[in-house]
Design a protein around this motif. Structure first.
Motif, PDB file in Angstrom:
ATOM      1  N   LEU A 131      20.245 -21.122   0.578  1.00  9.37           N
ATOM      2  CA  LEU A 131      18.947 -21.713   0.414  1.00  9.37           C
ATOM      3  C   LEU A 131      18.995 -22.591  -0.800  1.00  9.37           C
ATOM      4  O   LEU A 131      18.446 -23.745  -0.638  1.00  9.37           O
ATOM      5  CB  LEU A 131      17.752 -20.912   0.451  1.00  9.37           C
ATOM      6  CG  LEU A 131      16.501 -21.424   0.019  1.00  9.37           C
ATOM      7  CD1 LEU A 131      16.083 -22.276   1.326  1.00  9.37           C
ATOM      8  CD2 LEU A 131      15.448 -20.442   0.111  1.00  9.37           C
ATOM      9  N   GLU A 132      19.442 -22.249  -1.801  1.00 11.62           N
ATOM     10  CA  GLU A 132      19.429 -23.022  -3.307  1.00 11.62           C
ATOM     11  C   GLU A 132      19.963 -24.131  -3.216  1.00 11.62           C
ATOM     12  O   GLU A 132      19.524 -25.662  -3.434  1.00 11.62           O
ATOM     13  CB  GLU A 132      19.694 -22.298  -4.434  1.00 11.62           C
ATOM     14  CG  GLU A 132      18.977 -21.072  -4.763  1.00 11.62           C
ATOM     15  CD  GLU A 132      19.064 -19.854  -3.897  1.00 11.62           C
ATOM     16  OE1 GLU A 132      18.115 -19.226  -3.740  1.00 11.62           O
ATOM     17  OE2 GLU A 132      20.072 -19.780  -3.065  1.00 11.62           O
ATOM     18  N   GLU A 135      18.613 -26.737  -0.079  1.00 17.04           N
ATOM     19  CA  GLU A 135      17.319 -27.400  -0.820  1.00 17.04           C
ATOM     20  C   GLU A 135      17.844 -28.560  -1.963  1.00 17.04           C
ATOM     21  O   GLU A 135      16.903 -29.556  -1.988  1.00 17.04           O
ATOM     22  CB  GLU A 135      16.453 -26.448  -1.686  1.00 17.04           C
ATOM     23  CG  GLU A 135      15.189 -27.046  -2.038  1.00 17.04           C
ATOM     24  CD  GLU A 135      14.182 -25.678  -2.883  1.00 17.04           C
ATOM     25  OE1 GLU A 135      13.818 -25.798  -3.948  1.00 17.04           O
ATOM     26  OE2 GLU A 135      13.834 -24.713  -1.882  1.00 17.04           O
ATOM     27  N   VAL A 150       9.538 -30.069  -0.373  1.00 17.98           N
ATOM     28  CA  VAL A 150      10.005 -28.883  -0.526  1.00 17.98           C
ATOM     29  C   VAL A 150       9.347 -27.807   0.321  1.00 17.98           C
ATOM     30  O   VAL A 150      10.119 -27.057   0.826  1.00 17.98           O
ATOM     31  CB  VAL A 150       9.303 -28.529  -2.095  1.00 17.98           C
ATOM     32  CG1 VAL A 150       9.782 -27.224  -2.340  1.00 17.98           C
ATOM     33  CG2 VAL A 150      10.305 -29.549  -3.022  1.00 17.98           C
ATOM     34  N   THR A 151       8.001 -27.827   0.540  1.00 16.35           N
ATOM     35  CA  THR A 151       7.560 -27.053   1.520  1.00 16.35           C
ATOM     36  C   THR A 151       8.214 -27.202   3.056  1.00 16.35           C
ATOM     37  O   THR A 151       8.500 -25.984   3.446  1.00 16.35           O
ATOM     38  CB  THR A 151       5.946 -27.383   1.681  1.00 16.35           C
ATOM     39  OG1 THR A 151       5.208 -27.368   0.422  1.00 16.35           O
ATOM     40  CG2 THR A 151       5.144 -26.437   2.488  1.00 16.35           C
ATOM     41  N   VAL A 153      10.734 -28.169   3.817  1.00 17.66           N
ATOM     42  CA  VAL A 153      12.336 -27.705   3.826  1.00 17.66           C
ATOM     43  C   VAL A 153      12.454 -26.199   3.771  1.00 17.66           C
ATOM     44  O   VAL A 153      13.219 -25.513   4.468  1.00 17.66           O
ATOM     45  CB  VAL A 153      13.165 -28.438   2.609  1.00 17.66           C
ATOM     46  CG1 VAL A 153      14.425 -27.590   2.289  1.00 17.66           C
ATOM     47  CG2 VAL A 153      13.276 -29.785   2.548  1.00 17.66           C
ATOM     48  N   ARG A 154      11.509 -25.501   2.865  1.00 14.40           N
ATOM     49  CA  ARG A 154      11.610 -23.794   2.889  1.00 14.40           C
ATOM     50  C   ARG A 154      11.152 -23.478   4.398  1.00 14.40           C
ATOM     51  O   ARG A 154      11.754 -22.226   4.669  1.00 14.40           O
ATOM     52  CB  ARG A 154      10.868 -23.500   1.816  1.00 14.40           C
ATOM     53  CG  ARG A 154      11.304 -24.049   0.548  1.00 14.40           C
ATOM     54  CD  ARG A 154      10.722 -23.474  -0.724  1.00 14.40           C
ATOM     55  NE  ARG A 154      11.318 -23.798  -1.876  1.00 14.40           N
ATOM     56  CZ  ARG A 154      10.820 -23.490  -3.108  1.00 14.40           C
ATOM     57  NH1 ARG A 154       9.478 -23.334  -3.212  1.00 14.40           N
ATOM     58  NH2 ARG A 154      11.323 -23.865  -4.420  1.00 14.40           N
ATOM     59  N   ARG A 155      10.214 -24.292   4.888  1.00 15.22           N
ATOM     60  CA  ARG A 155       9.623 -23.645   6.121  1.00 15.22           C
ATOM     61  C   ARG A 155      10.874 -23.947   7.221  1.00 15.22           C
ATOM     62  O   ARG A 155      10.998 -23.122   8.222  1.00 15.22           O
ATOM     63  CB  ARG A 155       8.534 -24.333   6.588  1.00 15.22           C
ATOM     64  CG  ARG A 155       7.840 -23.885   7.866  1.00 15.22           C
ATOM     65  CD  ARG A 155       6.519 -24.420   8.136  1.00 15.22           C
ATOM     66  NE  ARG A 155       6.352 -25.862   8.167  1.00 15.22           N
ATOM     67  CZ  ARG A 155       5.547 -26.524   7.337  1.00 15.22           C
ATOM     68  NH1 ARG A 155       4.630 -25.965   6.307  1.00 15.22           N
ATOM     69  NH2 ARG A 155       5.469 -27.940   7.241  1.00 15.22           N
ATOM     70  N   PHE A 157      13.984 -23.955   6.851  1.00 11.87           N
ATOM     71  CA  PHE A 157      15.083 -22.970   6.412  1.00 11.87           C
ATOM     72  C   PHE A 157      14.540 -21.557   6.928  1.00 11.87           C
ATOM     73  O   PHE A 157      15.196 -20.840   7.672  1.00 11.87           O
ATOM     74  CB  PHE A 157      15.502 -22.755   4.926  1.00 11.87           C
ATOM     75  CG  PHE A 157      16.410 -21.682   4.747  1.00 11.87           C
ATOM     76  CD1 PHE A 157      17.693 -21.978   4.694  1.00 11.87           C
ATOM     77  CD2 PHE A 157      16.118 -20.360   4.106  1.00 11.87           C
ATOM     78  CE1 PHE A 157      18.639 -21.063   4.542  1.00 11.87           C
ATOM     79  CE2 PHE A 157      17.045 -19.160   3.910  1.00 11.87           C
ATOM     80  CZ  PHE A 157      18.136 -19.839   4.363  1.00 11.87           C
ATOM     81  N   GLY A 158      13.503 -21.281   6.653  1.00 13.03           N
ATOM     82  CA  GLY A 158      12.916 -19.928   7.292  1.00 13.03           C
ATOM     83  C   GLY A 158      13.156 -19.931   8.826  1.00 13.03           C
ATOM     84  O   GLY A 158      13.322 -18.805   9.524  1.00 13.03           O
ATOM     85  N   GLN A 161      16.542 -19.600   9.673  1.00 11.78           N
ATOM     86  CA  GLN A 161      16.988 -17.946   9.667  1.00 11.78           C
ATOM     87  C   GLN A 161      16.651 -16.982  10.649  1.00 11.78           C
ATOM     88  O   GLN A 161      17.313 -16.388  11.025  1.00 11.78           O
ATOM     89  CB  GLN A 161      16.765 -17.571   8.152  1.00 11.78           C
ATOM     90  CG  GLN A 161      17.581 -16.425   7.656  1.00 11.78           C
ATOM     91  CD  GLN A 161      17.408 -16.145   6.181  1.00 11.78           C
ATOM     92  OE1 GLN A 161      16.252 -16.146   5.560  1.00 11.78           O
ATOM     93  NE2 GLN A 161      18.321 -15.818   5.365  1.00 11.78           N
TER      94      GLN A 161
END
Length: 216
Positions: A131-132, A135, A150-151, A153-155, A157-158, A161
């Protein structure tokens, strides 16, 4: 959709081998970079599910607007839309070797592909990236895309996954998963990728050689 499936099957000459490889990885894992290298080395047609969706967004149709909204929310596009776009691209390519990038992202994608296209992938290449690192790559690139914050991208990835793990497990159980470490530099990653595709290339070449011998 059934008619499209019939058109697809009828578009390939009888007995012709169609080679399909799925490439799976999270956002920013380097799938596109590796796919470009694979195309140059092995002559595949690269079909990016994400790129086909973005092209549809640019078409400014009702479907394109719907896809845009889903992507901005970090949600996945319905499988029938993705498969239909992939099917159209495959029909128009004229090739017999397809590298399908960013697909299948979930079990629904996989089942829709099997029901409509029904060509078993030779294997699934999984670009396994942290993830790091994903991102960092996404935030550093400058493509002007609305879904690169950022928000989101993390969503994304979630969602990847959670949704794609069952697909990875499915193909791993079938012995079709080929996992490579995507955290490294692209050229280093490609050394592992080449080893996987070189084996496939030999198998395909051997099959064609046998077919040619039988015809003689």
């Amino acid at each position: 959709m059934a008619d499209a499936s019939k058109d697809y099957v009828g578009s390939f000459p009888p007995g012709k081998k169609i080679t399909v490889v799925f490439v799976i990885g999270g956002p920013g894992s380097g799938k596109g970079t590796q796919c470009a290298k694979i195309v140059n080395q092995f002559g595949f047609t690269h079909l990016s599910a994400g790129e086909l969706l973005r092209e549809e967004v640019k078409s400014d149709t009702e479907q394109g607007t719907m896809i845009k909204n889903l992507m901005q929310e970090g949600k996945l596009v319905p499988s029938d839309i993705i498969v239909r776009l992939l099917l159209k691209a495959m029909l128009e390519s004229g090739n017999d070797k397809f590298l399908i990038d960013g697909f299948p992202r979930n079990e629904e994608n996989r089942q829709a592909y099997e029901n409509i296209v029904n060509i078993e992938p030779e294997f699934v290449l999984f670009i396994d990236c942290s993830l790091e690192e994903m991102e960092r790559r996404i935030l550093n690139r400058n493509q002007g895309r609305d879904d690169d914050n950022v928000t989101t991208v993390r969503r994304r990835f979630g969602v990847f996954q959670e949704s794609t793990l069952p697909v990875i497990q499915h193909y791993e159980k079938l012995g079709k998963l080929r996992r490579v470490d995507g955290d490294r530099q692209p050229d280093i990653v490609f050394e592992d990728v080449k080893a996987v595709f070189a084996q496939l290339n030999i198998q395909v070449a051997s099959t064609r050689k046998r077919e040619g011998t039988e015809k003689c």
